[in-house]
Design a protein around this motif. Sequence first.
Motif, short mmCIF file in Angstrom:
data_model
loop_
_atom_site.label_atom_id
_atom_site.label_comp_id
_atom_site.label_asym_id
_atom_site.label_seq_id
_atom_site.Cartn_x
_atom_site.Cartn_y
_atom_site.Cartn_z
N SER A 177 25.93 -4.94 18.24
CA SER A 177 25.85 -6.40 18.07
C SER A 177 24.40 -6.86 18.01
O SER A 177 24.08 -7.79 17.27
N GLU A 180 23.34 -6.11 14.47
CA GLU A 180 23.93 -7.06 13.53
C GLU A 180 23.26 -8.41 13.64
O GLU A 180 23.03 -9.08 12.64
N ARG A 181 22.95 -8.86 14.87
CA ARG A 181 22.26 -10.14 15.04
C ARG A 181 20.89 -10.09 14.40
O ARG A 181 20.46 -11.04 13.75
N SER A 184 21.32 -10.32 10.65
CA SER A 184 21.73 -11.62 10.14
C SER A 184 20.61 -12.65 10.23
O SER A 184 20.57 -13.60 9.45
N THR A 185 19.67 -12.49 11.16
CA THR A 185 18.56 -13.44 11.27
C THR A 185 17.39 -13.06 10.38
O THR A 185 16.52 -13.87 10.13
#
Length: 187
Positions: A177, A180-181, A184-185
Motif C-alpha cells: 500500500s 501504491e500510494r 499514485s502521488t
Amino acid sequence: MRLLDLIPAQFRIAAVGLLLVMLAGGSAALAWTVQGWRYGQQLERQARLQADTLNEMAQASASLQRAEQDKRLALERRLQSKDETHHKELTDEQTKQARLRDRLATTDLRLSVVLAATDTTSGCSVPTTTATGRVVHGTTRAQLDPAHAQRIIGITDAGDQGLIALRACQEYAREVSATERADSTAP
C-alpha cells in the motif's frame, strides 16, 4: 504565308479548337503533375512527422516501462528480504518450541499453574492477605502432567506461528500500500 493559311478553311476551326484543347490539356497535365509533386511532398512531410511522433511516444513508453519494472524489482527485493526475515523468525520460534518440548519430555522442565485462592479442595494453605509487591505465592502452584504440558506447548506454538504469519502479512500489506500510494502521488 502563315501556317493557318495552309489548313483548309473548313478544318481551320477544328484545328484551332484542337490546338486549344491540346494547349489546355497540356497545361492541365502540367498543373496536375506539379500539384502531385507538391502533394507528395506534403504527404512525405506528414509521414515523417508522424513517424517522429510515434518514435517519441515509443521511447517515452519504453522509459516508463523501464521505470515501472525497476519499481517492481525494488518491491520484489524488499518483499524478499521481509520474507527471509519472516522465515527466520518462524524457524527460530519453531526451534525454541522444539527445545521447550524436549525439555518437557525429559522432565528437565516442569510446567506449573497457580492455584486459585478460593480453591478449598487443593489442600494448600494460602495466606489470606498478600504481601505488597507479591501476586504469586510460592506454595500455591501445582505441576502439570507432561502430556498436558506438551499439548499446551503445541497450542501456544500454533498461536505463535499464527502471530508471526499475521505480522508478516501486515508488513506485506503496508509495503504494497505504501508503494501504491507513492505511485499514485507521483506525477
